[in-house]
Design a protein around this motif. Sequence first.
Motif, PDB file in Angstrom:
ATOM      1  N   PHE A  72       0.875  -1.199   0.043  1.00  0.00           N
ATOM      2  CA  PHE A  72      -0.118  -0.029  -0.130  1.00  0.00           C
ATOM      3  C   PHE A  72       0.933   1.291  -0.081  1.00  0.00           C
ATOM      4  O   PHE A  72       1.960   1.226   0.497  1.00  0.00           O
ATOM      5  N   LEU A  73       0.427   2.235  -0.452  1.00  0.00           N
ATOM      6  CA  LEU A  73       0.779   3.722  -0.338  1.00  0.00           C
ATOM      7  C   LEU A  73       0.164   4.143   0.961  1.00  0.00           C
ATOM      8  O   LEU A  73      -1.102   3.905   1.206  1.00  0.00           O
ATOM      9  N   LEU A  74       0.832   5.205   1.531  1.00  0.00           N
ATOM     10  CA  LEU A  74       0.290   5.790   2.730  1.00  0.00           C
ATOM     11  C   LEU A  74       0.062   7.378   2.582  1.00  0.00           C
ATOM     12  O   LEU A  74       0.920   8.148   2.316  1.00  0.00           O
ATOM     13  N   TYR A  75      -0.960   8.007   3.150  1.00  0.00           N
ATOM     14  CA  TYR A  75      -1.168   9.191   3.563  1.00  0.00           C
ATOM     15  C   TYR A  75      -1.513   9.299   4.933  1.00  0.00           C
ATOM     16  O   TYR A  75      -2.694   8.513   5.219  1.00  0.00           O
TER      17      TYR A  75
ATOM     18  N   ILE B  37       5.255   3.497  -0.153  1.00  0.00           N
ATOM     19  CA  ILE B  37       5.662   5.043  -0.321  1.00  0.00           C
ATOM     20  C   ILE B  37       4.887   5.770   0.531  1.00  0.00           C
ATOM     21  O   ILE B  37       3.483   5.523   0.869  1.00  0.00           O
ATOM     22  N   PHE B  38       5.374   6.707   1.006  1.00  0.00           N
ATOM     23  CA  PHE B  38       4.563   7.708   1.938  1.00  0.00           C
ATOM     24  C   PHE B  38       4.374   9.147   1.074  1.00  0.00           C
ATOM     25  O   PHE B  38       5.376   9.662   0.408  1.00  0.00           O
ATOM     26  N   VAL B  39       2.981   9.113   0.764  1.00  0.00           N
ATOM     27  CA  VAL B  39       2.430  10.323  -0.225  1.00  0.00           C
ATOM     28  C   VAL B  39       2.094  11.736   0.578  1.00  0.00           C
ATOM     29  O   VAL B  39       1.062  11.359   1.231  1.00  0.00           O
TER      30      VAL B  39
ATOM     31  N   GLY C 234      12.642   4.583   7.112  1.00  0.00           N
ATOM     32  CA  GLY C 234      13.121   4.251   5.905  1.00  0.00           C
ATOM     33  C   GLY C 234      12.193   4.036   4.810  1.00  0.00           C
ATOM     34  O   GLY C 234      12.492   3.718   3.687  1.00  0.00           O
ATOM     35  N   THR C 235      10.895   4.718   5.062  1.00  0.00           N
ATOM     36  CA  THR C 235       9.853   4.777   3.903  1.00  0.00           C
ATOM     37  C   THR C 235      10.222   5.837   2.911  1.00  0.00           C
ATOM     38  O   THR C 235      10.382   7.058   3.229  1.00  0.00           O
ATOM     39  N   PRO C 236      10.415   5.523   1.556  1.00  0.00           N
ATOM     40  CA  PRO C 236      10.542   6.629   0.300  1.00  0.00           C
ATOM     41  C   PRO C 236       9.342   7.626   0.572  1.00  0.00           C
ATOM     42  O   PRO C 236       7.973   7.210   1.001  1.00  0.00           O
ATOM     43  N   VAL C 237       9.462   8.851   0.502  1.00  0.00           N
ATOM     44  CA  VAL C 237       8.701   9.901   0.424  1.00  0.00           C
ATOM     45  C   VAL C 237       8.482  10.663  -0.926  1.00  0.00           C
ATOM     46  O   VAL C 237       9.429  11.074  -1.448  1.00  0.00           O
TER      47      VAL C 237
ATOM     48  N   VAL D  97       9.159   5.871  -7.967  1.00  0.00           N
ATOM     49  CA  VAL D  97       9.518   5.468  -6.593  1.00  0.00           C
ATOM     50  C   VAL D  97       9.357   4.119  -6.357  1.00  0.00           C
ATOM     51  O   VAL D  97       9.961   3.189  -5.833  1.00  0.00           O
ATOM     52  N   LEU D  98       7.944   3.701  -6.808  1.00  0.00           N
ATOM     53  CA  LEU D  98       7.490   2.326  -6.772  1.00  0.00           C
ATOM     54  C   LEU D  98       8.315   1.166  -7.285  1.00  0.00           C
ATOM     55  O   LEU D  98       8.627   0.261  -6.737  1.00  0.00           O
TER      56      LEU D  98
END
Length: 231
Positions: free
Chosen positions: A41-44, A125-127, A146-149, A183-184
């Motif tokens: 999942f991507l996260l906001y 990814i954190f968006v 360590g999560t890409p942003v 990024v994904l």
Amino acid sequence: QVPAEKVDVVYNAIDERFKLGHATDSERQMIAERYQVNYPFLLYAGSVKPHKNILRVIEAFSALKGELEKEDKFPDLKLIIIGDELSQHPDLRRTVVKSGMTNDVRFLGFVPIDVLRIFYDAAKIFVFPSLYEGFGLPPLEAMAHGTPVVTSNTSSVPEVVGNAAVLVNPENVFDIMRALHRVLLDQPLRERLKQRGYEQAQRFSWELSVQRILQIYQDVADVQRVAARAS
């Protein structure tokens, strides 16, 4: 019209609980069982007020799913939105339905910090393409895990994230989508962002901020003492 030499900037900092290290297998199992999250999942995470730009996050995610489907990649990818009560923002639900993402976007509302840190850790990814931030803590919270942003190139955000995030025009849905896609799928980029993110998050701490405030008070007191002796 305050002279620049009279201004000192002391940075905000993230809650120390976000610096407890990576989530354990049992913690990840907990969110799988309690929240039924057992997919990439991507996260906001943050408030869901209009300036947070979540409508465009949803639209960008919909476009991303279309691109991934063409490439036969991440068919089970979801978008998770953690934040305020949604009852005051029916436009978000409408955008999900309009985008055809009813089965792929989940709103979890508020979660406690001890649970939020697990979501940060597990996200691909954190968006965070906010239109305006006075500081912007969530990107740093994600970086500490360590999560890409992927975040905005506007207001205070570039100063906070440095070179540790991919910056986008928050008003351009396809710019956000392209960044998420890159990024994904770009593993070397993900590794660079992960390492830079760790380093960037460490630059901000309450201990450093308090030390700086104390030093400013000391400097002002010293100036006042010198002035008093001179008079």
